[in-house]
Design a protein around this motif. Structure first.
Motif, PDB file in Angstrom:
ATOM      1  N   ARG A  11     -20.388   4.950  -3.787  1.00 18.95           N
ATOM      2  CA  ARG A  11     -20.628   6.370  -3.946  1.00 18.95           C
ATOM      3  C   ARG A  11     -21.088   6.735  -5.353  1.00 18.95           C
ATOM      4  O   ARG A  11     -21.917   7.608  -5.529  1.00 18.95           O
ATOM      5  CB  ARG A  11     -19.329   7.120  -3.644  1.00 18.95           C
ATOM      6  N   TYR A  12     -20.517   6.072  -6.326  1.00 21.44           N
ATOM      7  CA  TYR A  12     -20.766   6.540  -7.693  1.00 21.44           C
ATOM      8  C   TYR A  12     -21.663   5.618  -8.516  1.00 21.44           C
ATOM      9  O   TYR A  12     -22.346   6.079  -9.412  1.00 21.44           O
ATOM     10  CB  TYR A  12     -19.437   6.767  -8.422  1.00 21.44           C
ATOM     11  N   PHE A  13     -21.617   4.342  -8.245  1.00 17.13           N
ATOM     12  CA  PHE A  13     -22.348   3.438  -9.144  1.00 17.13           C
ATOM     13  C   PHE A  13     -23.644   2.912  -8.556  1.00 17.13           C
ATOM     14  O   PHE A  13     -24.584   2.640  -9.269  1.00 17.13           O
ATOM     15  CB  PHE A  13     -21.447   2.286  -9.590  1.00 17.13           C
ATOM     16  N   ARG A  14     -23.685   2.808  -7.232  1.00 17.32           N
ATOM     17  CA  ARG A  14     -24.870   2.216  -6.639  1.00 17.32           C
ATOM     18  C   ARG A  14     -25.987   3.238  -6.408  1.00 17.32           C
ATOM     19  O   ARG A  14     -27.130   2.889  -6.174  1.00 17.32           O
ATOM     20  CB  ARG A  14     -24.492   1.573  -5.300  1.00 17.32           C
ATOM     21  N   ARG A  15     -25.599   4.513  -6.500  1.00 14.80           N
ATOM     22  CA  ARG A  15     -26.561   5.557  -6.091  1.00 14.80           C
ATOM     23  C   ARG A  15     -27.803   5.608  -6.975  1.00 14.80           C
ATOM     24  O   ARG A  15     -28.836   6.085  -6.558  1.00 14.80           O
ATOM     25  CB  ARG A  15     -25.875   6.918  -6.062  1.00 14.80           C
ATOM     26  N   HIS A  16     -27.696   5.140  -8.211  1.00 20.37           N
ATOM     27  CA  HIS A  16     -28.863   5.187  -9.095  1.00 20.37           C
ATOM     28  C   HIS A  16     -29.552   3.837  -9.215  1.00 20.37           C
ATOM     29  O   HIS A  16     -30.412   3.657 -10.058  1.00 20.37           O
ATOM     30  CB  HIS A  16     -28.458   5.637 -10.501  1.00 20.37           C
ATOM     31  N   ALA A  17     -29.113   2.913  -8.372  1.00 24.68           N
ATOM     32  CA  ALA A  17     -29.616   1.543  -8.541  1.00 24.68           C
ATOM     33  C   ALA A  17     -31.098   1.439  -8.232  1.00 24.68           C
ATOM     34  O   ALA A  17     -31.701   2.346  -7.662  1.00 24.68           O
ATOM     35  CB  ALA A  17     -28.818   0.605  -7.650  1.00 24.68           C
ATOM     36  N   GLY A  26     -29.318  -6.292  -8.159  1.00 26.65           N
ATOM     37  CA  GLY A  26     -28.428  -5.443  -8.960  1.00 26.65           C
ATOM     38  C   GLY A  26     -27.033  -5.409  -8.385  1.00 26.65           C
ATOM     39  O   GLY A  26     -26.504  -6.439  -7.942  1.00 26.65           O
ATOM     40  N   ILE A  27     -26.430  -4.220  -8.332  1.00 27.47           N
ATOM     41  CA  ILE A  27     -25.073  -4.064  -7.818  1.00 27.47           C
ATOM     42  C   ILE A  27     -25.001  -4.505  -6.362  1.00 27.47           C
ATOM     43  O   ILE A  27     -25.884  -4.163  -5.562  1.00 27.47           O
ATOM     44  CB  ILE A  27     -24.639  -2.584  -7.943  1.00 27.47           C
ATOM     45  N   GLY A  28     -23.960  -5.246  -6.002  1.00 27.83           N
ATOM     46  CA  GLY A  28     -23.751  -5.591  -4.596  1.00 27.83           C
ATOM     47  C   GLY A  28     -23.560  -7.063  -4.343  1.00 27.83           C
ATOM     48  O   GLY A  28     -22.965  -7.451  -3.342  1.00 27.83           O
ATOM     49  N   ASP A  29     -24.040  -7.914  -5.206  1.00 29.00           N
ATOM     50  CA  ASP A  29     -23.798  -9.345  -5.016  1.00 29.00           C
ATOM     51  C   ASP A  29     -22.703  -9.768  -5.993  1.00 29.00           C
ATOM     52  O   ASP A  29     -22.079  -8.949  -6.656  1.00 29.00           O
ATOM     53  CB  ASP A  29     -25.102 -10.137  -5.222  1.00 29.00           C
ATOM     54  N   ASP A  30     -22.469 -11.069  -6.101  1.00 34.58           N
ATOM     55  CA  ASP A  30     -21.423 -11.533  -7.013  1.00 34.58           C
ATOM     56  C   ASP A  30     -21.824 -11.386  -8.467  1.00 34.58           C
ATOM     57  O   ASP A  30     -20.973 -11.318  -9.350  1.00 34.58           O
ATOM     58  CB  ASP A  30     -21.079 -12.997  -6.717  1.00 34.58           C
ATOM     59  N   ALA A  31     -23.098 -11.340  -8.714  1.00 35.85           N
ATOM     60  CA  ALA A  31     -23.595 -11.161 -10.079  1.00 35.85           C
ATOM     61  C   ALA A  31     -25.012 -10.608 -10.003  1.00 35.85           C
ATOM     62  O   ALA A  31     -25.650 -10.666  -8.948  1.00 35.85           O
ATOM     63  CB  ALA A  31     -23.590 -12.501 -10.824  1.00 35.85           C
ATOM     64  N   LEU A 100     -14.766  10.963 -11.487  1.00 35.35           N
ATOM     65  CA  LEU A 100     -15.819   9.947 -11.324  1.00 35.35           C
ATOM     66  C   LEU A 100     -17.204  10.584 -11.235  1.00 35.35           C
ATOM     67  O   LEU A 100     -18.179  10.065 -11.789  1.00 35.35           O
ATOM     68  CB  LEU A 100     -15.547   9.123 -10.061  1.00 35.35           C
ATOM     69  N   GLU A 101     -17.290  11.715 -10.544  1.00 33.17           N
ATOM     70  CA  GLU A 101     -18.559  12.426 -10.411  1.00 33.17           C
ATOM     71  C   GLU A 101     -19.072  12.829 -11.808  1.00 33.17           C
ATOM     72  O   GLU A 101     -20.227  12.571 -12.162  1.00 33.17           O
ATOM     73  CB  GLU A 101     -18.342  13.664  -9.528  1.00 33.17           C
ATOM     74  N   ASN A 102     -18.185  13.435 -12.586  1.00 39.10           N
ATOM     75  CA  ASN A 102     -18.594  13.877 -13.931  1.00 39.10           C
ATOM     76  C   ASN A 102     -18.901  12.697 -14.840  1.00 39.10           C
ATOM     77  O   ASN A 102     -19.867  12.714 -15.603  1.00 39.10           O
ATOM     78  CB  ASN A 102     -17.483  14.723 -14.572  1.00 39.10           C
ATOM     79  N   PHE A 103     -18.073  11.685 -14.773  1.00 40.35           N
ATOM     80  CA  PHE A 103     -18.271  10.497 -15.608  1.00 40.35           C
ATOM     81  C   PHE A 103     -19.637   9.865 -15.329  1.00 40.35           C
ATOM     82  O   PHE A 103     -20.409   9.570 -16.239  1.00 40.35           O
ATOM     83  CB  PHE A 103     -17.151   9.489 -15.349  1.00 40.35           C
ATOM     84  N   GLU A 117     -30.995   0.474 -16.260  1.00 39.37           N
ATOM     85  CA  GLU A 117     -30.399   0.342 -14.922  1.00 39.37           C
ATOM     86  C   GLU A 117     -29.015  -0.284 -15.008  1.00 39.37           C
ATOM     87  O   GLU A 117     -28.823  -1.308 -15.668  1.00 39.37           O
ATOM     88  CB  GLU A 117     -31.313  -0.491 -14.008  1.00 39.37           C
ATOM     89  N   LEU A 118     -28.061   0.336 -14.314  1.00 44.30           N
ATOM     90  CA  LEU A 118     -26.718  -0.242 -14.187  1.00 44.30           C
ATOM     91  C   LEU A 118     -26.798  -1.345 -13.143  1.00 44.30           C
ATOM     92  O   LEU A 118     -27.126  -1.083 -11.985  1.00 44.30           O
ATOM     93  CB  LEU A 118     -25.718   0.832 -13.753  1.00 44.30           C
ATOM     94  N   VAL A 119     -26.523  -2.571 -13.544  1.00 45.44           N
ATOM     95  CA  VAL A 119     -26.756  -3.717 -12.645  1.00 45.44           C
ATOM     96  C   VAL A 119     -25.472  -4.392 -12.176  1.00 45.44           C
ATOM     97  O   VAL A 119     -25.524  -5.356 -11.407  1.00 45.44           O
ATOM     98  CB  VAL A 119     -27.677  -4.770 -13.316  1.00 45.44           C
ATOM     99  N   GLY A 120     -24.307  -3.889 -12.611  1.00 40.39           N
ATOM    100  CA  GLY A 120     -23.069  -4.498 -12.152  1.00 40.39           C
ATOM    101  C   GLY A 120     -21.907  -4.016 -12.974  1.00 40.39           C
ATOM    102  O   GLY A 120     -22.050  -3.168 -13.864  1.00 40.39           O
TER     103      GLY A 120
END
Ligand code: ADP
Ligand code: MG
Length: 322
Positions: A11-17, A26-31, A100-103, A117-120
């Motif tokens: 909900r919070y971290f993957r949405r901008h991936a 990016g986000i979602g695998d082990d690395a 979390l939304e604000n952060f 990009e936030l990748v993990g």
């Protein structure tokens, strides 16, 4: 926890991936799997913000998210690197969705500005603590180093000094800080573009996180040089006029958290760098000269010596700041 760890990540971290082609996974695998261009060096920095130590406990979540990334981008700026990726380790007492939304709004607002990009990352439960790691790219051999200062070079800083420290003092005294100064404490502007302008000039650079004297000291130690510092010429924001002259000077010399760049360059670079700063609507101010005598000599405009009180912040020496 209301939301599961998995829900939070989705909900919070993957949405901008997926903003960048160089993020293979990016986000979602082990690395994460990231593509570094062959002609670039990878620049890596990490900083942690702990509630009560690096920000007052009542700081709003947007500002915490912004600042956690900003302080890291500031380190990349001081290396002359272009930021590209980030990872985030978040320790939270509860899965408060409003928080979390604000952060994440604060974090991604700044990330978006620089196409980072936030990748993990990692998400755990415990006392509030935020660790960000950033990854930047620099052309081979063009990174800025602390050890590059040479006698005869001129010393500069970007922006104004002591703003964040002045705001923090006001808060700690139970009062209200000037809005402009509070903004500087809570939403520092990393000098990424100016760091890129400095890359390849041979400048020595550092970002000022622990106070000018302490951080300039790091450049000088690494370069085995000293400096003369013109303390009455340190750039000062109007908000600092609200406190005594001595108090303002103390904030400028010892106050951390402004995240301006301090750099040392040869005279031949100054005109071009001044032009580049103007293009970026950023001020740069000459604050002294590098010389070969170890230590920092603070002088007033009439030539007399000024003896500063105190030092910068050291986490293992000083008591926590609330
Ligand atoms: P693992 O158990 O394999 O370490 P996790 O369950 O911790 O994986 O994380 C699952 C995915 O979510 C990973 O890609 C990880 O990088 C990402 N992730 C976890 N927490 C965060 C966070 N706070 N910010 C960004 N990505 C995160
Ligand atoms: Mg795993």
């Amino acid at each position: 926890m209301a939301a599961s760890e998995f829900d939070i990540i989705e909900r919070y971290f993957r949405r901008h991936a997926k903003q960048r082609d160089d993020v293979v996974l990016g986000i979602g695998d082990d690395a994460a799997l990231l593509q570094v261009p062959p002609d670039r060096q990878l620049v890596v920095a990490m900083d942690t913000l702990v509630a009560g130590r690096h920000f007052p406990p009542r700081t709003n979540a947007f500002d915490i998210g912004w600042k956690a990334l900003a302080v890291n981008l500031s380190d990349l700026a001081a290396m002359g690197a272009k930021p590209v990726w980030a990872t985030l380790s978040l320790t939270l007492p509860t899965a408060d969705e409003g928080w979390l939304e604000n952060f994440t709004n604060g974090f991604f607002q700044l990330a978006g500005r620089y196409q980072v990009e936030l990748v993990g990352g990692d998400t755990t439960r415990g006392p509030l603590s935020v660790t960000v790691q950033v990854h930047g790219l620099v052309e081979r051999g063009k990174a800025l180093r602390r050890a590059a200062a040479r006698a005869g070079q001129q010393l500069f800083v970007t922006g104004t000094l002591g703003d964040a420290a002045c705001a923090l003092q006001a808060l700690q005294a139970g009062g209200e800080a000037y809005p402009d100064l509070l903004q500087r404490l809570n939403r520092p502007e990393p000098r990424v573009d100016f760091g890129l302008a400095l890359a390849g000039t041979g400048a020595a650079a550092i970002d000022i996180s622990d106070g000018l004297l302490a951080d300039l000291g790091h450049i000088l130690d690494a370069s085995q040089c000293g400096a003369t510092l013109w303390v009455e010429r340190l750039p000062r924001a109007p908000g600092l006029d609200s406190i005594s002259d001595a108090g303002a000077l103390a904030c400028q010399l010892h106050g951390g958290d402004d995240y301006e760049l301090c750099f040392s360059v040869g005279a031949g670079q100054v005109e071009e760098l001044t032009r580049r700063a103007q293009q970026q609507q950023l001020s740069i101010t000459a604050i002294g000269v590098v010389d070969s005598q170890p230590g920092i000599r603070c002088v007033l405009d009439d030539g007399s010596t000024y003896t500063p009180q105190g030092t910068g912040f050291d986490h293992f020496r000083d008591t926590p700041d609330g």
